[in-house]
Design an enzyme around this catalytic site. Structure first.
Site, PDB file in Angstrom:
ATOM      1  N   LYS A   1       0.810  -1.220   0.000  1.00  0.00           N
ATOM      2  CA  LYS A   1       0.000   0.000   0.000  1.00  0.00           C
ATOM      3  C   LYS A   1       0.841   1.268   0.000  1.00  0.00           C
ATOM      4  O   LYS A   1       0.358   2.339  -0.364  1.00  0.00           O
ATOM      5  CB  LYS A   1      -0.969  -0.009   1.173  1.00  0.00           C
ATOM      6  CG  LYS A   1      -2.073  -1.035   0.995  1.00  0.00           C
ATOM      7  CD  LYS A   1      -3.397  -0.484   1.407  1.00  0.00           C
ATOM      8  CE  LYS A   1      -4.547  -1.422   1.092  1.00  0.00           C
ATOM      9  NZ  LYS A   1      -4.390  -2.766   1.710  1.00  0.00           N
TER      10      LYS A   1
ATOM     11  N   SER B   1       1.154  -9.826  -0.411  1.00  0.00           N
ATOM     12  CA  SER B   1       0.847  -8.395  -0.376  1.00  0.00           C
ATOM     13  C   SER B   1       1.317  -7.660   0.871  1.00  0.00           C
ATOM     14  O   SER B   1       1.464  -6.444   0.845  1.00  0.00           O
ATOM     15  CB  SER B   1      -0.652  -8.185  -0.572  1.00  0.00           C
ATOM     16  OG  SER B   1      -1.385  -9.009   0.318  1.00  0.00           O
TER      17      SER B   1
HETATM   18  C1  PLP Z   1      -5.129  -3.749   1.398  1.00  0.00           C
HETATM   19  C2  PLP Z   1      -4.551  -5.085   1.349  1.00  0.00           C
HETATM   20  C3  PLP Z   1      -4.983  -6.035   0.412  1.00  0.00           C
HETATM   21  C4  PLP Z   1      -6.124  -5.773  -0.542  1.00  0.00           C
HETATM   22  O1  PLP Z   1      -5.859  -4.707  -1.427  1.00  0.00           O
HETATM   23  P1  PLP Z   1      -7.040  -3.975  -2.189  1.00  0.00           P
HETATM   24  O2  PLP Z   1      -6.386  -2.962  -3.033  1.00  0.00           O
HETATM   25  O3  PLP Z   1      -7.957  -3.397  -1.165  1.00  0.00           O
HETATM   26  O4  PLP Z   1      -7.748  -5.031  -2.971  1.00  0.00           O
HETATM   27  C5  PLP Z   1      -4.331  -7.250   0.379  1.00  0.00           C
HETATM   28  N1  PLP Z   1      -3.329  -7.548   1.228  1.00  0.00           N
HETATM   29  C6  PLP Z   1      -2.887  -6.667   2.136  1.00  0.00           C
HETATM   30  C7  PLP Z   1      -1.764  -7.069   3.021  1.00  0.00           C
HETATM   31  C8  PLP Z   1      -3.471  -5.403   2.232  1.00  0.00           C
HETATM   32  O5  PLP Z   1      -3.020  -4.545   3.141  1.00  0.00           O
END
Ligand code: PLP
Length: 319
Positions: free
Chosen positions: A50, A301
């Site tokens: 993010k 992510s």
């Molecule tokens: C925010 C987040 C997601 C999902 O991302 P989106 O853009 O809302 O679909 C996935 N994994 C982690 C670790 C996140 O912080």
């Protein structure tokens, strides 16, 4: 939002973000019958992808706009990202978090110097509170996913994947509101439309899956997943349209599979990944991913998990 926006975002944020590694995993590959590569955004600054979107959004603001301060609503990682990016650019930040947000995430947001306001439990409640601050204080709202600048920032991950693995066949991406998926799919398909893009959700927080099957944005009534970064009530308007156009399929994983994947990554790959970030590996380990003998990237992510949470997962496995 286009491939061009993603390319510009990459240049804009290059000096702020980590270029994360794409690591092959022979173990995981052997288990699922593919060549598997792990895109380690758990090693991104602030512990999640993010930071890319937040940097691109904040660096796209006019200086005077930024100086009025920024506000966002987030279950944690977007809040941390906005807080950190704002601090680096010299802007103040307010972050609205759910009342049940993980203490580790709240502490991190505060650690970056942002003000935290706990409010409600759903993303809709938090968004309402944030818009109130925009109206009353004149701050700029940074949406966690339904914003072209944010999506373009997340999409830079797709450009890095193609640089490192030009003949990639498929990429698995976790879905919350769909910003990460939209950005990455725009980058990948914009360069090579044949690359398959799979979204992954928890079956207990499956708003994109349901919305795509219904053909319209469909809200969830109950969300109860261990993957706290994926607890979104309804996909974004923009992210839904992009997902509808570009995503090949959405795979659903079970709660136990997410935890198993997280522990697998820790034990075998030496990577600490949070539940939301482990859903892609859960899809591979559980056999839900439909292809074999391909070059497949699992996007990890994020890595922000409280250690007592990890302890609970380990204790549950011993029982
Ligand atoms: C925010 C987040 C997601 C999902 O991302 P989106 O853009 O809302 O679909 C996935 N994994 C982690 C670790 C996140 O912080």
């Amino acid at each position: 939002m286009s491939l061009f926006d993603v390319v510009r975002a990459r240049v804009r944020i290059a000096s702020m973000v980590n270029r994360t590694v794409l690591d092959p995993s022979a173990t995981l590959g052997g288990l699922c019958g593919n060549d598997v590569f792990l895109k380690a955004e758990n090693l991104q600054k602030t512990g999640a992808f993010k930071f890319r979107g937040a940097c691109n959004a904040l660096m796209s603001l006019e200086r005077e706009e930024g100086l009025r301060g920024v506000v966002t609503a987030s279950s944690g990682n977007h809040g941390q990202a906005v807080a950190c990016a704002a601090a680096r650019l010299g802007y103040s930040a307010v972050v609205v978090v759910p009342v049940d947000a993980s203490p580790a995430k709240v502490a991190a947001v505060e650690g970056y110097g942002a003000k935290v306001i706990p409010w409600g439990t759903t993303s809709l409640e938090r968004l309402d509170k944030a818009s109130e601050l925009v109206r009353q204080e004149g701050m700029t709202f940074i949406h966690p996913y339904d914003d072209d600048r944010v999506m373009a920032g997340q999409g830079t991950i797709g450009l890095e994947i193609i640089d490192d693995l030009p003949d990639v066949d498929a990429v698995l991406v976790p879905i919350g509101g769909g910003g990460l998926l939209s950005g990455v799919a725009t980058a990948l398909k914009g360069i090579r439309p044949g690359i398959r893009v799979y979204g992954v959700e928890s079956e207990r927080s499956n708003c994109m899956y349901r919305s795509l099957h219904a053909g319209k944005r469909t809200p969830l009534e109950r969300i109860a997943t261990v993957a706290d970064g994926l607890r979104t009530t309804i996909p974004g308007e923009r992210t839904f349209e992009i997902a509808r156009r570009l995503v090949d399929d959405v795979l659903l994983v079970r709660e136990e599979e997410i935890i198993e994947a997280l522990l697998f990554l820790l034990e075998r790959e030496k990577l600490l990944v949070e539940p939301s970030g482990a859903v892609t590996v859960a899809a591979l380990l559980s056999g839900r991913f439909p292809l074999r003998h391909r070059k497949v990237v699992a996007l990890l992510s994020g890595g922000n998990i409280a250690l007592d949470r990890l302890e609970e997962f380990l204790a549950a496995r011993r029982r």
